[in-house]
Design a protein around this motif. Structure first.
Motif, mmCIF file in Angstrom:
data_model
loop_
_atom_site.group_PDB
_atom_site.id
_atom_site.type_symbol
_atom_site.label_atom_id
_atom_site.label_comp_id
_atom_site.label_asym_id
_atom_site.label_seq_id
_atom_site.Cartn_x
_atom_site.Cartn_y
_atom_site.Cartn_z
ATOM 1 N N THR A 1 0.836 -1.237 -0.084
ATOM 2 C CA THR A 1 0.069 0.044 -0.039
ATOM 3 C C THR A 1 0.829 1.095 -0.173
ATOM 4 O OG1 THR A 1 -0.291 -0.119 2.293
ATOM 5 C CG2 THR A 1 -1.996 -1.171 1.236
ATOM 6 N N CYS A 2 0.350 2.255 -0.447
ATOM 7 C CA CYS A 2 1.088 3.512 -0.604
ATOM 8 C C CYS A 2 1.371 4.183 0.685
ATOM 9 C CB CYS A 2 0.454 4.472 -1.484
ATOM 10 S SG CYS A 2 0.542 3.646 -3.152
ATOM 11 N N ALA A 3 0.401 4.008 1.575
ATOM 12 C CA ALA A 3 0.304 4.576 2.897
ATOM 13 C C ALA A 3 1.408 4.009 3.844
ATOM 14 C CB ALA A 3 -1.182 4.615 3.408
ATOM 15 N N GLY A 4 1.928 5.036 4.646
ATOM 16 C CA GLY A 4 2.943 4.158 5.537
ATOM 17 C C GLY A 4 2.178 3.591 6.781
ATOM 18 N N PRO B 1 -8.612 10.487 7.367
ATOM 19 C CA PRO B 1 -9.906 10.276 7.242
ATOM 20 C C PRO B 1 -10.399 9.811 5.857
ATOM 21 C CG PRO B 1 -9.215 12.793 7.676
ATOM 22 C CD PRO B 1 -8.026 11.860 7.926
ATOM 23 N N LEU B 2 -9.823 10.141 4.811
ATOM 24 C CA LEU B 2 -10.359 9.790 3.576
ATOM 25 C C LEU B 2 -9.587 8.602 2.894
ATOM 26 C CD1 LEU B 2 -11.197 13.336 1.808
ATOM 27 C CD2 LEU B 2 -12.581 11.578 2.950
ATOM 28 N N ARG B 3 -10.023 7.483 2.523
ATOM 29 C CA ARG B 3 -9.295 6.371 2.347
ATOM 30 C C ARG B 3 -9.478 6.293 0.733
ATOM 31 N NH1 ARG B 3 -7.846 2.103 5.202
ATOM 32 N NH2 ARG B 3 -9.196 0.462 3.688
ATOM 33 N N ASP C 1 -5.364 8.926 2.853
ATOM 34 C CA ASP C 1 -5.064 7.911 3.272
ATOM 35 C C ASP C 1 -4.865 6.995 1.955
ATOM 36 O OD1 ASP C 1 -3.691 5.511 4.015
ATOM 37 O OD2 ASP C 1 -5.356 5.067 5.449
ATOM 38 N N VAL C 2 -4.045 6.990 1.248
ATOM 39 C CA VAL C 2 -3.998 5.942 0.120
ATOM 40 C C VAL C 2 -3.790 4.467 0.481
ATOM 41 C CG1 VAL C 2 -3.061 5.397 -2.243
ATOM 42 C CG2 VAL C 2 -3.146 7.672 -1.477
ATOM 43 N N MET C 3 -4.944 3.670 0.509
ATOM 44 C CA MET C 3 -4.885 2.485 0.871
ATOM 45 C C MET C 3 -4.424 1.575 -0.207
ATOM 46 S SD MET C 3 -7.890 1.512 -0.630
ATOM 47 C CE MET C 3 -7.716 -0.202 -0.120
ATOM 48 N N ARG D 1 -13.212 -0.940 1.282
ATOM 49 C CA ARG D 1 -14.277 0.193 1.330
ATOM 50 C C ARG D 1 -14.039 1.237 1.404
ATOM 51 N NH1 ARG D 1 -18.520 -2.789 0.453
ATOM 52 N NH2 ARG D 1 -19.157 -4.686 1.584
ATOM 53 N N PRO D 2 -13.067 1.818 0.400
ATOM 54 C CA PRO D 2 -12.451 3.366 0.097
ATOM 55 C C PRO D 2 -13.407 3.982 0.318
ATOM 56 C CG PRO D 2 -11.916 2.012 -1.887
ATOM 57 C CD PRO D 2 -12.577 0.963 -0.714
ATOM 58 N N ASP D 3 -13.344 5.487 0.660
ATOM 59 C CA ASP D 3 -14.237 6.403 0.247
ATOM 60 C C ASP D 3 -14.177 6.749 -1.150
ATOM 61 O OD1 ASP D 3 -14.813 7.063 3.273
ATOM 62 O OD2 ASP D 3 -12.655 7.704 3.224
#
Length: 136
Positions: free
Chosen positions: A7-10, A16-18, A43-45, A62-64
């Motif tokens: 995933t790109c997020a650490g 708040p925004l996935r 947050d890039v999931m 379930r990303p936003d």
């Protein structure tokens, strides 16, 4: 490559925004992930490079918002994403060599669009707008 093995997020990021980035062009996809990871409220999931992986990741996480490359933006892909998670919104990545085409948002059933060549601040603004409009 069907989907990124990372995933790109650490680790531990709980923003708040996935967002899920879906594009068949790896350079664009990875670049968007890296740039969006610098935006504090996003947050890039993960990322996917095809429709099957995108739908599976949407159902699991379930990303936003899904940022969907125009090469994969057919109405069927958008409908599959929305049926996998009805609250997930789709933003088309338009422009570049693909060209915007006639009414790409309406044609695909997406919730918004942003040009691939836009500054990352504009991409983040569209993600926020679409996500917050859905929550209202």
């Amino acid at each position: 490559m069907t989907e990124a093995s990372h995933t790109c997020a650490g680790p531990g990021a709980a923003l708040p925004l996935r967002v899920l980035v879906v594009d068949d062009q790896e350079l664009l996809s990875r670049g968007l992930c890296l740039l969006l990871d610098q935006v504090p409220d996003i947050d890039v999931m993960g990322e996917a490079s095809d429709a099957d992986a995108a739908v599976r990741l949407v159902a699991e996480h379930r990303p936003d918002v899904v940022l969907l490359g125009q090469g994969l933006s057919g109405g069927d892909v958008c409908r599959l994403i929305k049926s996998a998670a009805t609250a997930t919104r789709v933003v088309l990545l338009t422009g570049g060599a693909d060209g915007p085409g006639p009414d790409p948002v309406g044609r695909a059933g997406a919730d918004g669009q942003v040009d691939k060549d836009s500054p990352i601040e504009d991409v983040a603004a569209v993600v926020r707008l679409v996500a917050h409009r859905a929550a209202a």
